[in-house]
Write a protein that holds these residues in place. Structure first.
Motif, PDB file in Angstrom:
ATOM      1  N   GLU A  80       0.815  -1.210   0.000  1.00 39.63           N
ATOM      2  CA  GLU A  80       0.000   0.000   0.000  1.00 39.63           C
ATOM      3  C   GLU A  80       0.851   1.263   0.000  1.00 39.63           C
ATOM      4  OE1 GLU A  80      -3.246  -0.043  -0.334  1.00 39.63           O
ATOM      5  OE2 GLU A  80      -3.370   2.135  -0.318  1.00 39.63           O
ATOM      6  N   SER A  81       2.075   1.164   0.493  1.00 39.96           N
ATOM      7  CA  SER A  81       2.924   2.354   0.566  1.00 39.96           C
ATOM      8  C   SER A  81       3.194   2.937  -0.822  1.00 39.96           C
ATOM      9  CB  SER A  81       4.226   2.034   1.292  1.00 39.96           C
ATOM     10  OG  SER A  81       4.990   1.131   0.535  1.00 39.96           O
ATOM     11  N   THR A  82       3.256   2.106  -1.840  1.00 38.13           N
ATOM     12  CA  THR A  82       3.486   2.646  -3.187  1.00 38.13           C
ATOM     13  C   THR A  82       2.302   3.489  -3.651  1.00 38.13           C
ATOM     14  OG1 THR A  82       2.659   0.627  -4.188  1.00 38.13           O
ATOM     15  CG2 THR A  82       5.031   0.780  -3.843  1.00 38.13           C
ATOM     16  N   GLY A  83       1.109   3.103  -3.269  1.00 37.11           N
ATOM     17  CA  GLY A  83      -0.063   3.913  -3.593  1.00 37.11           C
ATOM     18  C   GLY A  83      -0.050   5.244  -2.873  1.00 37.11           C
ATOM     19  N   LEU A  84       0.440   5.233  -1.640  1.00 35.03           N
ATOM     20  CA  LEU A  84       0.533   6.487  -0.886  1.00 35.03           C
ATOM     21  C   LEU A  84       1.592   7.408  -1.489  1.00 35.03           C
ATOM     22  CD1 LEU A  84       0.149   5.131   2.743  1.00 35.03           C
ATOM     23  CD2 LEU A  84      -1.543   6.322   1.355  1.00 35.03           C
ATOM     24  N   TYR A  85       2.687   6.826  -1.988  1.00 35.73           N
ATOM     25  CA  TYR A  85       3.688   7.654  -2.669  1.00 35.73           C
ATOM     26  C   TYR A  85       3.077   8.317  -3.901  1.00 35.73           C
ATOM     27  CZ  TYR A  85       7.230   5.362   0.202  1.00 35.73           C
ATOM     28  OH  TYR A  85       7.967   4.895   1.250  1.00 35.73           O
ATOM     29  N   SER A  86       2.265   7.587  -4.625  1.00 33.57           N
ATOM     30  CA  SER A  86       1.597   8.153  -5.802  1.00 33.57           C
ATOM     31  C   SER A  86       0.673   9.298  -5.402  1.00 33.57           C
ATOM     32  CB  SER A  86       0.790   7.084  -6.533  1.00 33.57           C
ATOM     33  OG  SER A  86       1.624   6.064  -6.968  1.00 33.57           O
ATOM     34  N   LEU A  87      -0.033   9.123  -4.303  1.00 31.19           N
ATOM     35  CA  LEU A  87      -0.911  10.181  -3.823  1.00 31.19           C
ATOM     36  C   LEU A  87      -0.109  11.425  -3.456  1.00 31.19           C
ATOM     37  CD1 LEU A  87      -3.712  11.148  -2.885  1.00 31.19           C
ATOM     38  CD2 LEU A  87      -3.184  10.172  -0.654  1.00 31.19           C
ATOM     39  N   VAL A  88       1.020  11.237  -2.798  1.00 26.60           N
ATOM     40  CA  VAL A  88       1.861  12.378  -2.421  1.00 26.60           C
ATOM     41  C   VAL A  88       2.367  13.106  -3.673  1.00 26.60           C
ATOM     42  CG1 VAL A  88       4.070  13.000  -1.352  1.00 26.60           C
ATOM     43  CG2 VAL A  88       2.527  11.449  -0.183  1.00 26.60           C
ATOM     44  N   ILE A  89       2.804  12.358  -4.669  1.00 26.70           N
ATOM     45  CA  ILE A  89       3.287  12.979  -5.901  1.00 26.70           C
ATOM     46  C   ILE A  89       2.160  13.752  -6.582  1.00 26.70           C
ATOM     47  CG2 ILE A  89       4.175  12.499  -8.220  1.00 26.70           C
ATOM     48  CD1 ILE A  89       6.252  12.211  -6.007  1.00 26.70           C
ATOM     49  N   ALA A  90       0.968  13.175  -6.636  1.00 26.30           N
ATOM     50  CA  ALA A  90      -0.165  13.864  -7.261  1.00 26.30           C
ATOM     51  C   ALA A  90      -0.514  15.140  -6.508  1.00 26.30           C
ATOM     52  CB  ALA A  90      -1.371  12.925  -7.326  1.00 26.30           C
ATOM     53  N   LEU A  91      -0.511  15.085  -5.186  1.00 33.26           N
ATOM     54  CA  LEU A  91      -0.810  16.291  -4.402  1.00 33.26           C
ATOM     55  C   LEU A  91       0.275  17.343  -4.564  1.00 33.26           C
ATOM     56  CD1 LEU A  91      -2.297  14.761  -1.140  1.00 33.26           C
ATOM     57  CD2 LEU A  91      -3.498  15.964  -2.966  1.00 33.26           C
ATOM     58  N   LEU A  92       1.533  16.916  -4.640  1.00 31.18           N
ATOM     59  CA  LEU A  92       2.610  17.872  -4.873  1.00 31.18           C
ATOM     60  C   LEU A  92       2.433  18.571  -6.213  1.00 31.18           C
ATOM     61  CD1 LEU A  92       5.781  16.011  -3.568  1.00 31.18           C
ATOM     62  CD2 LEU A  92       4.707  18.031  -2.608  1.00 31.18           C
ATOM     63  N   MET A  93       2.041  17.809  -7.217  1.00 32.48           N
ATOM     64  CA  MET A  93       1.849  18.412  -8.537  1.00 32.48           C
ATOM     65  C   MET A  93       0.698  19.413  -8.520  1.00 32.48           C
ATOM     66  SD  MET A  93       2.438  15.162 -11.008  1.00 32.48           S
ATOM     67  CE  MET A  93       2.454  16.073 -12.533  1.00 32.48           C
ATOM     68  N   LEU A  94      -0.341  19.132  -7.773  1.00 33.98           N
ATOM     69  CA  LEU A  94      -1.508  20.011  -7.767  1.00 33.98           C
ATOM     70  C   LEU A  94      -1.344  21.210  -6.844  1.00 33.98           C
ATOM     71  CD1 LEU A  94      -4.441  17.449  -7.763  1.00 33.98           C
ATOM     72  CD2 LEU A  94      -3.642  18.884  -9.640  1.00 33.98           C
ATOM     73  N   ILE A  95      -0.699  21.029  -5.708  1.00 31.61           N
ATOM     74  CA  ILE A  95      -0.672  22.079  -4.700  1.00 31.61           C
ATOM     75  C   ILE A  95       0.626  22.862  -4.700  1.00 31.61           C
ATOM     76  CG2 ILE A  95      -0.755  22.503  -2.214  1.00 31.61           C
ATOM     77  CD1 ILE A  95      -2.594  20.028  -2.030  1.00 31.61           C
ATOM     78  N   VAL A  96       1.751  22.178  -4.743  1.00 31.64           N
ATOM     79  CA  VAL A  96       3.033  22.855  -4.569  1.00 31.64           C
ATOM     80  C   VAL A  96       3.463  23.596  -5.819  1.00 31.64           C
ATOM     81  CG1 VAL A  96       5.475  22.505  -4.063  1.00 31.64           C
ATOM     82  CG2 VAL A  96       3.749  21.252  -2.776  1.00 31.64           C
ATOM     83  N   LEU A  97       3.263  22.994  -6.987  1.00 32.11           N
ATOM     84  CA  LEU A  97       3.670  23.669  -8.215  1.00 32.11           C
ATOM     85  C   LEU A  97       2.839  24.944  -8.397  1.00 32.11           C
ATOM     86  CD1 LEU A  97       4.106  20.724 -10.721  1.00 32.11           C
ATOM     87  CD2 LEU A  97       5.872  22.030  -9.576  1.00 32.11           C
ATOM     88  N   PRO A  98       3.472  26.019  -8.800  1.00 31.99           N
ATOM     89  CA  PRO A  98       2.720  27.278  -8.919  1.00 31.99           C
ATOM     90  C   PRO A  98       1.675  27.242 -10.022  1.00 31.99           C
ATOM     91  CG  PRO A  98       4.939  27.551  -9.772  1.00 31.99           C
ATOM     92  CD  PRO A  98       4.856  26.171  -9.196  1.00 31.99           C
TER      93      PRO A  98
END
Length: 98
Positions: A80-98
């Motif tokens: 399941e940890s690989t799915g959580l890594y994917s979620l973190v990457i998706a959130l970084l792309m949506l929130i952190v990127l300007p």
């Protein structure tokens, strides 16, 4: 910024800068969607495989059910940890990127 706002900005201005902004947001949203969509396939398949094999093992050796359950849960957590890594990457792309 919502997709509709970007599209309206492109239509209003008609400039190449607005088109670039629209393409940037399009890539950002598509990338986040792909990261989460493809990233969810692996854990789903892996957890199903772990669960199926654990049930087979428990059916063959019922006296080992406690040990097998513990190891099955540990393997599912790692999967399941690989799915959580994917979620973190998706959130970084949506929130952190300007």
């Amino acid at each position: 910024m919502a997709v509709e706002q970007v599209a309206q900005e492109i239509v209003k201005s008609g400039s190449e800068a607005a088109l670039g902004t629209g393409l940037y947001y399009l890539g950002k949203f598509v990338g986040a969607g792909l990261a989460m969509g493809i990233g969810a396939i692996g854990p789903g398949v892996g957890e199903g495989n772990v669960g199926a094999h654990a049930m087979d093992a428990m059916a063959r050796q019922p006296e080992m059910a406690g040990t097998l359950t513990t190891r099955m849960l540990l393997a599912m957590a790692v999967t399941e940890s690989t799915g959580l890594y994917s979620l973190v990457i998706a959130l970084l792309m949506l929130i952190v990127l300007p």
